[in-house]
Enzyme design. Structure first.
Site, mmCIF file in Angstrom:
data_model
loop_
_atom_site.group_PDB
_atom_site.id
_atom_site.type_symbol
_atom_site.label_atom_id
_atom_site.label_comp_id
_atom_site.label_asym_id
_atom_site.label_seq_id
_atom_site.Cartn_x
_atom_site.Cartn_y
_atom_site.Cartn_z
ATOM 1 N N ILE A 1 0.883 -1.162 0.000
ATOM 2 C CA ILE A 1 0.000 0.000 0.000
ATOM 3 C C ILE A 1 0.921 1.212 0.000
ATOM 4 C CG2 ILE A 1 -0.220 -0.168 2.525
ATOM 5 C CD1 ILE A 1 -2.911 1.238 2.313
ATOM 6 N N SER A 2 0.730 2.111 -0.951
ATOM 7 C CA SER A 2 1.634 3.253 -1.123
ATOM 8 C C SER A 2 1.615 4.172 0.089
ATOM 9 C CB SER A 2 1.256 4.055 -2.364
ATOM 10 O OG SER A 2 1.400 3.279 -3.530
ATOM 11 N N GLN A 3 2.709 4.900 0.273
ATOM 12 C CA GLN A 3 2.755 5.856 1.381
ATOM 13 C C GLN A 3 1.710 6.948 1.155
ATOM 14 O OE1 GLN A 3 6.878 7.443 0.013
ATOM 15 N NE2 GLN A 3 6.093 8.995 1.412
#
Length: 216
Positions: free
Chosen positions: A62-64
Site C-alpha cells: 500500500i503506497s505511502q
C-alpha cells in the site's frame, strides 16, 4: 471513530501532507476521511498513518500516504470524471478516488487482492467503484475510455493502448522506469493537438506485470 482513537497520528498525518506540499483541500479532506487502517494488515494498523509504504498480501504494497495524495492531486479530479486505476492492491487509492470522481474502474491481477478490496470498498459505501480481476496492461475494448487514468505499479514505458483510452482533456499518471529501482511519476495530458508529457517526482513502486496471476 478513527479520529477519536488515534488523534495524534491523524493530526501528524494531515500535517505531514501539508508540509510536503499537498494543498488541494478536497484531497486533504478525503485523505482524512478514508480510514487507512482498514486497508492495511492487522499487524500494521499501528503504523497505518505513518508516511511510509506498508506490505500487503501477494507481495504487494500500500503506497505511502504522500504518494497517494500527490498522485490524486495531480489528477485534478471532478465529480463528472470516469477514472481507471491499474493496480487495485488494498483498495485504498480506489477509496480515495471514489470520493472525488464520478465512476472508478479499478483493475487487479491478483484474485485475493481484488476480492478483499471489493469487500472493503462495499463496506465503506464506495458504490461508484467497480473492482475488476484482469490484466491492466491488456484491457478489453468494452471497458471504454476514461477522463483520468492512474497506474499504481511501475511501468518501463506507458503502452500506447493505455494512452489511447484517454479522452481529450484527459490526464494519465504513472510511475515510469526500471522495475528494480527508482521510477519517475509521469503526467500525460491528451489535448486536441496531441499528448503533453511532464515529469513530476521520483518514486518506488512494485512492477506492473502482464496477465492475471495464476494463483492468489
Amino acid at each position: 471513530m478513527t479520529s477519536q482513537q488515534h488523534p495524534p497520528e491523524k493530526m501528524m498525518f494531515q500535517l505531514t501532507l501539508r508540509r510536503r506540499g499537498i494543498s488541494d483541500q478536497a484531497v486533504l479532506r478525503t485523505m482524512e476521511e478514508v480510514p487507512r487502517e482498514l486497508f492495511v494488515d492487522e499487524a500494521d494498523r499501528g503504523d497505518a498513518y505513518r508516511d511510509s509504504a506498508l506490505p500487503i498480501a501477494c507481495g504487494q504494497t500500500i503506497s505511502q500516504p504522500f504518494v497517494v495524495a500527490y498522485m490524486t492531486e495531480q489528477l485534478q479530479l471532478q465529480k463528472s470524471h470516469r477514472v481507471l486505476e491499474i493496480g487495485t492492491g488494498s483498495g485504498y487509492q480506489a477509496a480515495v478516488l471514489s470520493r472525488l470522481a464520478g465512476q472508478v474502474l479499478t483493475v487487479e491481477r491478483y484474485r485475493k487482492l481484488a476480492d478483499t478490496a471489493r469487500t472493503r470498498l462495499e463496506k465503506l459505501g464506495c458504490h461508484n467503484v467497480e473492482v475488476m480481476l484482469g490484466d491492466g496492461l491488456d484491457l478489453p475494448d468494452t471497458v471504454g475510455s476514461f477522463d483520468r487514468i492512474i497506474v499504481t505499479a511501475a511501468m518501463e514505458q506507458i503502452p500506447d493502448n493505455l494512452i489511447e483510452r484517454l479522452n481529450v482533456g484527459g490526464v494519465l499518471i504513472a510511475p515510469v522506469g526500471p522495475h528494480q529501482g527508482v521510477q519517475t511519476l509521469i503526467r500525460l495530458t491528451r489535448t486536441v493537438a496531441g499528448i503533453e508529457r511532464k515529469e513530476l517526482v521520483d518514486v518506488r513502486f512494485v512492477p506492473a506485470l502482464p496477465g492475471i496471476a495464476r494463483e492468489l
